[in-house]
Design a protein around this motif. Structure first.
Motif, PDB file in Angstrom:
ATOM      1  N   LEU B  89      19.566  14.467  -0.812  1.00  0.00           N
ATOM      2  CA  LEU B  89      19.698  15.703  -0.001  1.00  0.00           C
ATOM      3  C   LEU B  89      20.975  15.663   0.921  1.00  0.00           C
ATOM      4  O   LEU B  89      21.835  16.522   0.972  1.00  0.00           O
ATOM      5  CB  LEU B  89      18.688  16.162   0.277  1.00  0.00           C
ATOM      6  N   LEU B  92      24.110  15.763  -0.492  1.00  0.00           N
ATOM      7  CA  LEU B  92      24.821  17.014  -1.094  1.00  0.00           C
ATOM      8  C   LEU B  92      25.317  17.864   0.044  1.00  0.00           C
ATOM      9  O   LEU B  92      26.337  18.272   0.056  1.00  0.00           O
ATOM     10  CB  LEU B  92      23.348  17.746  -1.846  1.00  0.00           C
ATOM     11  N   PHE B 102      31.386  20.540  -4.614  1.00  0.00           N
ATOM     12  CA  PHE B 102      30.216  20.756  -5.232  1.00  0.00           C
ATOM     13  C   PHE B 102      29.829  19.435  -6.372  1.00  0.00           C
ATOM     14  O   PHE B 102      28.929  18.948  -6.208  1.00  0.00           O
ATOM     15  CB  PHE B 102      30.093  21.993  -6.164  1.00  0.00           C
ATOM     16  N   SER B 106      26.579  17.199  -6.104  1.00  0.00           N
ATOM     17  CA  SER B 106      25.710  17.114  -7.266  1.00  0.00           C
ATOM     18  C   SER B 106      25.508  15.759  -7.713  1.00  0.00           C
ATOM     19  O   SER B 106      24.285  15.337  -8.367  1.00  0.00           O
ATOM     20  CB  SER B 106      25.614  18.340  -8.123  1.00  0.00           C
ATOM     21  N   LEU B 109      23.256  13.831  -5.285  1.00  0.00           N
ATOM     22  CA  LEU B 109      22.169  14.278  -5.594  1.00  0.00           C
ATOM     23  C   LEU B 109      21.363  13.644  -6.613  1.00  0.00           C
ATOM     24  O   LEU B 109      20.163  13.151  -6.751  1.00  0.00           O
ATOM     25  CB  LEU B 109      22.277  15.760  -5.553  1.00  0.00           C
ATOM     26  N   PHE B 110      22.078  13.725  -7.867  1.00  0.00           N
ATOM     27  CA  PHE B 110      21.209  13.358  -9.066  1.00  0.00           C
ATOM     28  C   PHE B 110      21.070  11.855  -8.998  1.00  0.00           C
ATOM     29  O   PHE B 110      19.868  11.607  -9.474  1.00  0.00           O
ATOM     30  CB  PHE B 110      22.291  13.786 -10.301  1.00  0.00           C
ATOM     31  N   THR B 113      18.623  10.747  -6.316  1.00  0.00           N
ATOM     32  CA  THR B 113      16.921  11.152  -6.698  1.00  0.00           C
ATOM     33  C   THR B 113      16.483  10.423  -8.074  1.00  0.00           C
ATOM     34  O   THR B 113      15.302  10.007  -7.847  1.00  0.00           O
ATOM     35  CB  THR B 113      17.107  12.668  -7.093  1.00  0.00           C
ATOM     36  N   ALA B 114      17.226  10.083  -9.077  1.00  0.00           N
ATOM     37  CA  ALA B 114      16.883   9.328 -10.017  1.00  0.00           C
ATOM     38  C   ALA B 114      16.449   7.926  -9.337  1.00  0.00           C
ATOM     39  O   ALA B 114      15.371   7.173  -9.897  1.00  0.00           O
ATOM     40  CB  ALA B 114      17.957   9.143 -10.937  1.00  0.00           C
ATOM     41  N   ALA B 116      15.322   7.136  -6.505  1.00  0.00           N
ATOM     42  CA  ALA B 116      14.016   7.382  -5.922  1.00  0.00           C
ATOM     43  C   ALA B 116      12.698   7.212  -6.973  1.00  0.00           C
ATOM     44  O   ALA B 116      11.605   6.619  -6.467  1.00  0.00           O
ATOM     45  CB  ALA B 116      13.946   8.752  -5.138  1.00  0.00           C
ATOM     46  N   PHE B 117      12.997   7.569  -8.213  1.00  0.00           N
ATOM     47  CA  PHE B 117      12.058   7.470  -8.992  1.00  0.00           C
ATOM     48  C   PHE B 117      12.106   6.267  -9.774  1.00  0.00           C
ATOM     49  O   PHE B 117      11.457   6.109 -10.928  1.00  0.00           O
ATOM     50  CB  PHE B 117      11.936   8.690 -10.071  1.00  0.00           C
ATOM     51  N   ARG B 119      14.772   4.432 -11.075  1.00  0.00           N
ATOM     52  CA  ARG B 119      15.764   4.031 -12.127  1.00  0.00           C
ATOM     53  C   ARG B 119      16.720   3.051 -11.301  1.00  0.00           C
ATOM     54  O   ARG B 119      16.782   3.099 -10.143  1.00  0.00           O
ATOM     55  CB  ARG B 119      16.749   5.230 -12.303  1.00  0.00           C
ATOM     56  N   ILE B 128      26.331  10.484 -15.257  1.00  0.00           N
ATOM     57  CA  ILE B 128      25.555  11.751 -15.598  1.00  0.00           C
ATOM     58  C   ILE B 128      25.626  12.792 -14.695  1.00  0.00           C
ATOM     59  O   ILE B 128      26.037  13.902 -15.065  1.00  0.00           O
ATOM     60  CB  ILE B 128      24.033  11.389 -15.996  1.00  0.00           C
ATOM     61  N   MET B 132      27.059  16.519 -15.307  1.00  0.00           N
ATOM     62  CA  MET B 132      26.399  17.637 -15.019  1.00  0.00           C
ATOM     63  C   MET B 132      26.985  18.555 -14.189  1.00  0.00           C
ATOM     64  O   MET B 132      27.219  19.825 -14.518  1.00  0.00           O
ATOM     65  CB  MET B 132      24.877  17.281 -14.473  1.00  0.00           C
ATOM     66  N   ILE B 136      28.299  22.481 -14.590  1.00  0.00           N
ATOM     67  CA  ILE B 136      28.115  23.647 -13.833  1.00  0.00           C
ATOM     68  C   ILE B 136      29.407  24.258 -13.050  1.00  0.00           C
ATOM     69  O   ILE B 136      29.569  25.527 -13.319  1.00  0.00           O
ATOM     70  CB  ILE B 136      27.177  23.145 -12.832  1.00  0.00           C
TER      71      ILE B 136
END
Lengths: 322, 158, 499
Positions: B89, B92, B102, B106, B109-110, B113-114, B116-117, B119, B128, B132, B136
């Motif tokens: 965050l 970003l 932007f 992003s 951010l992506f 975050t990945a 954190a889970f 990856r 990726i 993305m 956008i």
């Protein structure tokens, strides 16, 4: 349906012509227009209309619209004052609401700090009463205000906006204390309209276009418009014609950044002036229901100064500014 | 054992009570500073005072509940994962703030975050995320003509 | 009847191939956009406005109608599957819907939302076609004191979203009310709790709060627990389709949701959120299995979703008959009308009858298209949950940020979003319900404005609420609804003591 077809065909022809024109004489300007409001509002559509016509007439090679919403436009203005200092390719769309918002929000920036390019459009406000109101004329409304200012309930748009200012001017003209005005603010002409139709208010103020349908159908009685001269197709007479020295126009204009001078300024002025004088622009403002209120840069500059003073005086008298 | 039973006095409840009192104080201060301006009816500060009172009552409620025998289960937490999301965050916000655009925002951010889970393939995720963000950005800028924040990358590409 | 003739004529207009295509495009875009958290139908319509300027008015309005209905449908999808409502009216849907999805019943939840939306929109569109002129006369009579009564009723129903502890629920509500104070007061132009930050003068956006609390808070929470309690959502367990029991538990909530949603949507300041709260409370009270509420009751999805869509159609009543936009999307659609020099209002039905009835007919068609599009998609959407968690949450956060930035590209707004995310995380961690905060932010300012407008019109006389029978009745209903549960509880206790 025939009408729509006509409009549709007209529009198609217009875009076609526009594309051709754009292809043949593209100017060198690459502009960014800041609309100090969210997508979809009045300033945004003014900015996007300019974008469309400037590119269509070839006055600019590319135009980008940037939305900076917030606080009646003062957030966008503050950002513009910072970023467009002496810039030759940035413009800002603004109007009377921004004059009022800068004053009532005690914003450190106002429109006198940017460089006026041209005044573009100006729409009249209208003063109405419900159809079964005993008040039949503006004199009778003034009499009602004078008799009891507290029970004369006004409705209109947000506090400190153009609607509120006009209601205060009328209250003052009636000889009552404008700080005692009972003005119930709604988020916009729409909600205020419901309060008018529901018979909860004595009088209402809004942009003429917003209530045109109800005025024409007879659900609301228009007493006066705030434009200085009569307008074709509007039956209600201006306040000035009815003997009150009040005029208030919901104008929109276009500005360049602070300290833009010399050749840069001339180029921007020329591009905007040529755009506004084009047939495409005339057709477009007609299609949007806007009234032409063009004034060139010099005249517009003096106008901004006098509007700022005038709005400050009236906002102070209703207690919204110090 | 990842769960523990909180012993009285319940510390989170006390902290929240304190936060509520602080918010009540700020609200009171703000309301008392307002110049009374409604000519008829109620002032704008009335609602502030109401909320302020509400906060005080709730704060007292929390104080009482803190001293009741409570059995709130508070799970252990993976601070590292939270840290990665926070970093994502921050990436970003930082890239919007500093005008880096932007797409970069992003991307970070992506990918973070990945991470954190769980990856590990950070590079793949960065790609990726960048794709993305780019799609956008293009969608908004070209199709909807809404300008998302631009940085050097966006300006160089378009 | 005249209206039926007009409607048949309208259908003839709407099934022209080009108009069908516009409707299909609108429905598709609307659903796609509604699915994205934080970017609502209003923004999409606003951005598409200049594009459609080149189309003929009938076609572009038909497309907008498709986007409008599509957006209302799409909002529920992420609410159910990811606990991330796409717009504020889907917040209530997330409560039960996400619990269902976690238990592998995402399919039935999406299906009841889609069919409920269809049924509601169908009935409400019939209402729009035939009772609009009458309904609007009642709606404009709704005065500030009546709105205040309605807000009180809505406030009482909030307790249904409180979860296990009233103290924590009320705290969450109070937080929302506090956020609702922020910004310029509409009535006096006075700044409240803005701390000199100009970006706060417009107040806190409901979408920013909802996306922050739900999407970002959820991502933080799941990330923090991931290591210890890896939570893999179950895409499908049992039938992906609704069972017979699901049907029998859904149809009444659909109808009741519609009955609540349409009239409130038609009120000039009704909105889409309040009917969803009311419907949720009602279903909870009427359910044969109230114990399932909080752990995935299908009624809690069926009712609010129907209410949401019925109110979307209701919103068109004041828009078409008065030219009065009561939602952001409606405001943009009004601008759409005006760009063709058509002024919605009392004369619209008379002057542009073919356009209006073409639009109404298109709404029917858009509605059918939505069902056709969405039911097969249920299977696909459920597969969303099969995306590996790292990518799923990475994607959610990117889309949430995108929605916020697109609506307002300011760092302050992003900081608010992240701040709400942190609050949402802490609330989840310490078992505070997040929905009441969103409800507080929506209802607080409405109630505050209604109360003060009433008192301003009555020159400060508080009896104004009791003088008008309509507001007196609503206030009485709210009072009874507030006191009754306590009475029942007391009675039950009393009986227990006797035993």
């Amino acid at each position: 349906m025939r009408n729509f077809l006509k409009i549709a065909i007209g529009l198609a022809a217009l875009t076609g012509a526009a594309l051709q024109a754009g292809a043949s004489t593209a100017g060198d300007l690459e502009l960014t227009i800041t609309a100090p409001a969210g997508a979809g509002g009045g300033w945004d559509s003014a900015a996007r209309s300019l974008q469309e016509v400037m590119m269509a007439t070839g006055e600019a090679r590319s135009v980008q619209v940037v939305n900076v919403p917030g606080a009646g436009g003062t957030v966008g203005l503050a950002q513009f004052v910072g970023s467009a200092q002496g810039s030759s390719d940035q413009l800002l769309v603004a109007g009377i609401t921004l004059v009022g918002a800068s004053i009532s929000n005690a914003s450190p920036v106002d429109l006198t700090q940017v460089t006026p390019i041209a005044r573009l459009t100006g729409d009249p406000l209208v003063i109405v009463v419900p159809k079964d109101s005993p008040i039949k004329s503006i004199e009778e409304l003034l009499a009602a205000v004078k008799k009891d200012v507290a029970t004369t309930i006004w409705v209109g748009g947000s506090a400190g906006g153009a609607d509120h200012i006009l209601a205060a001017l009328v209250t003052k003209a009636a000889g009552a204390d404008p700080s005692k005005i009972n003005y119930v603010a709604y988020s916009g002409g729409g909600e205020a309209l419901a309060a008018m139709l529901g018979g909860q208010a004595t009088a209402g103020v809004s942009g003429y276009g917003e209530w045109e349908g109800q005025i024409k159908s007879g659900d609301l009685r228009a007493l006066a418009i705030s434009y200085p001269e009569p307008i074709d197709g509007i039956e209600a007479k201006p306040l000035k014609v009815q003997g009150l020295d009040i005029e208030l126009v919901n104008w929109r204009g276009i500005f360049a950044g602070p300290n833009v001078e010399g050749k840069d300024l001339e180029a921007l002025k020329a591009a905007v002036d040529n755009t506004v004088k084009s047939q495409q622009w005339k057709d477009l403002i007609k299609a949007r229901g806007w009234s032409d209120y063009y004034a060139p840069a010099d005249e517009f500059k003096g106008f901004i100064a006098s509007e700022t003073d005038r709005v400050r005086t009236i906002l102070t008298s209703i207690g919204l500014a110090k | 054992m990842f769960e523990k039973i909180m012993k009285a006095p319940n510390r989170p409840a006390l902290v929240i009570a304190l936060a509520l009192f602080a918010m009540a104080a700020v609200t009171y201060w703000d309301a008392s500073r307002m110049a009374a301006r409604a000519t008829y009816g109620m002032n704008a500060s009335a609602a502030s005072y109401f909320v302020c009172l509400f906060f005080v009552v709730l704060g007292l409620g929390h104080v009482v509940s803190a001293f009741q025998a409570a059995s709130i289960e508070v799970e252990d937490i993976d601070m590292k994962a939270i840290g990665w999301v926070a970093l994502a965050l921050a990436g970003l916000i930082g890239s919007i703030w500093l005008g880096a655009g932007f797409v970069l925002g992003s991307t970070l951010l992506f990918a973070f975050t990945a991470r954190a889970f769980g990856r590990r393939a950070l590079l793949v995720d960065l790609v990726i995320g960048a794709l993305m963000g780019l799609v956008i950005f293009l969608l908004f800028n070209k199709l909807l003509s809404l300008a998302l924040p631009q940085g050097p990358l966006e300006r160089a590409l378009f | 009847m005249d209206a039926i003739n007009f409607l048949i004529h309208g259908f003839a207009l709407a099934i022209q191939p080009s108009n069908l295509i516009f409707a299909a495009i609108g429905v598709f875009i609307g659903t796609a956009v509604g699915v994205l958290p934080g970017i609502g139908p209003a923004l999409t319509v606003a951005l598409l406005l200049p594009v459609t300027f080149k189309l003929d008015p009938g076609g572009s309005l038909i497309m907008f109608a498709g986007i409008y209905y599509g957006g209302m449908y799409g909002g529920s999808t992420t609410a159910i599957l990811l606990n991330t409502p796409g717009e504020s009216a889907a917040v209530v849907t997330a409560l039960e819907g996400n619990k269902m999805a976690r238990a592998g019943r995402g399919g039935p939840a999406l299906a009841t939302a889609a069919i409920g939306s269809f049924v509601a929109a169908l009935i409400a569109t019939v209402g729009l076609a035939f009772v609009a002129p009458f309904l609007v006369k009642v709606a404009v009579k709704f005065a500030p004191w009546d709105y205040f009564g309605l807000m009180l009723i809505a406030f009482v129903t909030v307790s249904a979203t409180f979860g296990s502890s009233p103290l924590r629920g009320l705290t969450s509500l109070a937080f929302g009310l506090w956020l609702g104070l922020m910004g310029l007061d509409q009535l006096t132009g006075q700044a409240r709790l803005t701390f000199g930050v100009p970006q706060l003068l417009d107040g806190v956006e409901v979408t920013t709060l909802a996306v922050g609390l739900f999407a970002i808070g959820e991502a933080l929470y799941v990330a923090g627990r991931h290591l210890f309690k890896p939570e893999k959502p179950i895409p499908v367990k049992g039938s992906i389709w609704m069972t017979k029991e699901d049907w029998s538990r859904s149809w009444k909530p659909w109808l009741r949701g519609t009955a609540v949603g349409f009239p409130i949507g038609a009120l000039p300041a009704g909105g889409a959120e309040i009917p969803t709260f009311l419907s949720y409370t009602m279903e909870r009270k009427l359910s044969r299995k109230p114990e399932e509420f909080g752990s995935g009751a299908i009624e809690g999805v069926a009712g609010p979703e129907a209410a949401n869509n019925a109110s979307a159609a209701g919103t068109l009543v004041p828009l078409l008959t008065l030219g009065l936009p009561t939602s952001a999307t409606a405001a943009v659609m009004l601008a759409g009308f005006q760009q063709y020099n058509i002024q919605p209002g009392p004369l619209l039905f008379a002057q542009h009858a073919d356009l209006v009835w073409g639009l109404v007919a298109s709404l029917f068609i858009a509605n059918v298209m939505l069902l056709v599009l969405n039911l097969p998609l249920v299977g696909l959407w459920v597969r969303l949950l099969a995306i590996p968690l790292p990518w799923l949450y990475g994607g959610i956060l990117v889309f949430a940020a995108m929605g916020t930035i697109a609506a307002n590209p300011s760092v302050v707004e992003l900081l608010l979003l992240v701040g709400f995310g942190v609050v949402g995380f802490l609330m989840r961690r310490y078992d505070y319900p997040v929905a009441p905060a969103v409800v507080g932010l929506i209802l607080g300012p409405l109630a505050d404005n209604a109360l003060r407008r009433s008192l301003q019109m009555s020159l400060g006389d508080p009896t104004v609420f009791l003088k008008h029978p309509s507001s007196a009745i609503m206030i009485a209903i709210a009072a009874i609804a507030l006191v009754l549960p306590f009475l029942f509880k007391g009675l039950a206790k009393f009986r227990q003591d006797e035993d």
